[in-house]
Scaffold this motif. Structure first.
Motif, short mmCIF file in Angstrom:
data_model
loop_
_atom_site.label_atom_id
_atom_site.label_comp_id
_atom_site.label_asym_id
_atom_site.label_seq_id
_atom_site.Cartn_x
_atom_site.Cartn_y
_atom_site.Cartn_z
N ASN A 180 21.75 3.31 26.63
CA ASN A 180 23.14 3.69 26.31
C ASN A 180 23.67 4.69 27.34
O ASN A 180 23.86 5.87 27.02
CB ASN A 180 23.22 4.30 24.91
CG ASN A 180 22.92 3.30 23.82
OD1 ASN A 180 23.64 2.32 23.66
ND2 ASN A 180 21.84 3.53 23.08
N ASP B 230 26.22 6.85 29.57
CA ASP B 230 27.54 7.38 29.23
C ASP B 230 28.65 6.69 30.00
O ASP B 230 29.74 6.45 29.47
CB ASP B 230 27.58 8.89 29.51
CG ASP B 230 26.63 9.66 28.61
OD1 ASP B 230 26.68 9.45 27.38
OD2 ASP B 230 25.82 10.47 29.13
N LYS C 186 30.28 -3.60 26.49
CA LYS C 186 31.01 -3.25 25.27
C LYS C 186 30.44 -3.94 24.03
O LYS C 186 30.65 -3.49 22.91
CB LYS C 186 32.49 -3.59 25.43
CG LYS C 186 33.22 -2.67 26.40
CD LYS C 186 33.15 -1.20 25.99
CE LYS C 186 33.94 -0.31 26.93
NZ LYS C 186 33.88 1.12 26.55
N SER D 237 26.54 -1.89 24.18
CA SER D 237 26.57 -0.42 24.20
C SER D 237 28.02 0.04 24.15
O SER D 237 28.57 0.53 25.15
CB SER D 237 25.88 0.10 25.47
OG SER D 237 25.88 1.51 25.52
N PRO D 238 28.67 -0.14 23.01
CA PRO D 238 30.13 0.07 22.92
C PRO D 238 30.62 1.47 23.24
O PRO D 238 31.79 1.65 23.58
CB PRO D 238 30.44 -0.29 21.46
CG PRO D 238 29.14 -0.22 20.73
CD PRO D 238 28.10 -0.59 21.73
N ASN D 239 29.75 2.47 23.15
CA ASN D 239 30.18 3.84 23.45
C ASN D 239 30.14 4.17 24.95
O ASN D 239 30.63 5.21 25.37
CB ASN D 239 29.31 4.85 22.70
CG ASN D 239 29.55 4.79 21.20
OD1 ASN D 239 30.66 4.53 20.75
ND2 ASN D 239 28.51 5.02 20.42
N THR D 240 29.55 3.29 25.73
CA THR D 240 29.52 3.48 27.18
C THR D 240 30.93 3.27 27.74
O THR D 240 31.59 2.28 27.45
CB THR D 240 28.56 2.49 27.85
OG1 THR D 240 27.23 2.73 27.38
CG2 THR D 240 28.58 2.64 29.37
N LYS D 241 31.37 4.22 28.57
CA LYS D 241 32.69 4.11 29.18
C LYS D 241 32.59 3.37 30.51
O LYS D 241 31.71 3.65 31.32
CB LYS D 241 33.31 5.49 29.39
CG LYS D 241 33.70 6.18 28.09
CD LYS D 241 34.43 7.49 28.34
CE LYS D 241 34.87 8.12 27.03
NZ LYS D 241 35.60 9.41 27.24
N ASP E 62 37.79 1.33 30.37
CA ASP E 62 38.36 2.59 29.87
C ASP E 62 39.30 3.26 30.85
O ASP E 62 40.29 3.88 30.45
CB ASP E 62 37.21 3.55 29.52
CG ASP E 62 36.36 3.03 28.38
OD1 ASP E 62 36.78 3.18 27.21
OD2 ASP E 62 35.29 2.47 28.65
#
Length: 403
Positions: free
Chosen positions: A168, A170, A190, A193-197, A249
């Motif tokens: 995951n 960042d 996405k 690892s949906p929290n990865t920008k 993002d």
């Protein structure tokens, strides 16, 4: 976004042909940026760039009839080589339309991989328009470099390899030209690892997708000019823009100077050779184009390494001057025996190493009896250069420095 299953299927299709390129933590970059910086080295891919992933997946999925007719592609170089090697692998005839200004390295590389190369147009978009006509006229299959789900799925396999190493991260930083690479990578990330920008990077000399992303609608450029020829795309794709707006993002821009600095840094400090497009992620990192917290894990995709040797030489020379390791001075001398020896004695006394001397006594800007001496010196930084300048002034020489 592109379905994850299509990316996984692409991975199965290409895994025995395409390299699983190195992925490693860069200790120097990490220390410099106070973060965990990982590099995905697609510059070490089988053709020197990631493009072979999508090209192979596309051609592998053509019908026997389509393969028999042959394929056409438009490319500034990396997609060309990906299509050429993939077509040759399947015994398919390939014709590649490249811009007239395409680097010789990429033209020669494409021909060596079995393709016929036609040079047409001043940029990718003009070559692309001609390629579409050519494919239609000759009833051949057109392999689009980014507006194709099979191609995007192939590029997205990079993300599968990255997430297998860092679960995951960042941030993942991805170059953008037409948008095929970031569409595939971001779609995959996405979903896993949906929290990865996802941070996209464009050259400020070819900013169509960046402007379109900000406006949330297609905005094309009137022209492009950048050392990052691999992402020198004039027009924003409506197809990839739709995906990018959903899964990316942020998009940032970097200048040619910033790209050149990143190329030189990677070459000198990391022993990694990348082209302009491959260096934009590191350029964005160095220039803090996007915000990140200390200790963040950041993956940078080095998309390709097919840089023209002449361009690399220019970047090195300019970089040495900007970092005060090379100094070029022009000195006016009285043209008489021993004058040059006196000048070089002063320079020798400063510890500067003379690497080149040009002697001009014929310029109309000079007074009769004078000569202009251009001397290139190797120096040890800004302070050393200031010492050289002080010594010349103390000895009574008139001079100016070139930058």
């Amino acid at each position: 976004m592109l379905e994850l299953e299509k990316i996984k299927a692409a991975h199965e299709t290409i895994k025995d042909f395409v390299y699983k390129t190195p992925f490693s933590l860069s200790t120097r970059l990490s220390k410099a940026m106070d973060a965990k910086i990982y590099l995905k080295e697609e510059n070490l891919q089988i053709t020197g760039a990631y493009k072979v992933r999508g090209a192979f997946n596309k051609i592998a999925n053509l019908s026997p009839e389509q393969k028999k007719k042959g394929v056409v592609a438009a490319s500034a170089g990396n997609h060309a080589q990906g299509v050429a090697i993939s077509a040759t692998h399947f015994g398919v005839r390939s014709t590649i339309i490249m811009p007239e200004a395409a680097p010789l390295l990429k033209v020669a590389g494409t021909k060596a991989l079995g393709a016929e190369v036609i040079l047409k147009g001043n940029n990718f978009d003009e070559a692309y328009a001609f390629a579409l006509e050519y494919a239609k006229e000759h009833d051949m299959c057109f392999v689009h470099p980014f507006e194709d789900e099979l191609v995007q799925a192939g590029q997205g396999t990079i993300a599968l390899e990255v997430l297998a190493k860092v679960e995951n991260p960042d941030y993942i930083v991805v170059p953008i030209g037409g948008g095929g690479l970031i569409s595939g990578v971001a779609s995959c990330v996405k979903q896993l690892s949906p929290n990865t920008k996802i941070i996209g990077v464009q050259s400020s000399g070819a900013p169509a997708m960046s402007k379109s992303f900000a406006a949330k609608k297609q905005i094309n450029s009137s022209s492009v000019r950048t050392i990052a020829d691999g992402i020198a795309v004039r027009d924003a794709s409506k197809i990839t823009l739709k995906t990018i707006l959903e899964v990316v993002d942020e998009i940032v821009e970097v200048s040619d100077d910033e790209i050149a600095n990143a190329i030189l840094y990677l070459l000198e400090s990391q022993k990694i050779v990348v082209e302009g497009a491959g260096a934009v992620g590191v350029a964005a990192l160095f220039e803090r184009k996007f915000c990140f917290e200390p200790g963040s894990s950041i993956v940078i995709v080095l998309s390709g390494g097919n840089i023209d040797v002449q361009m690399l030489n220019v970047i090195i020379e300019k970089g040495l001057i900007k970092s005060s390791r090379k100094m070029i001075i022009n000195v006016t001398l009285i043209d008489k025996p021993g004058a040059l020896q006196g000048l070089t004695s002063v320079l020798t006394g400063t510890g500067a190493n003379i690497v080149k001397i040009d002697y001009d006594r014929f310029s109309t800007k000079l007074s009769y009896g004078d000569a202009m001496i251009k001397i290139t010196l190797e120096t040890k930084g800004k302070e050393h250069q200031e010492n050289v300048s002080s010594a010349l002034r103390a000895a009574g020489y008139e001079f100016y420095e070139e930058f």
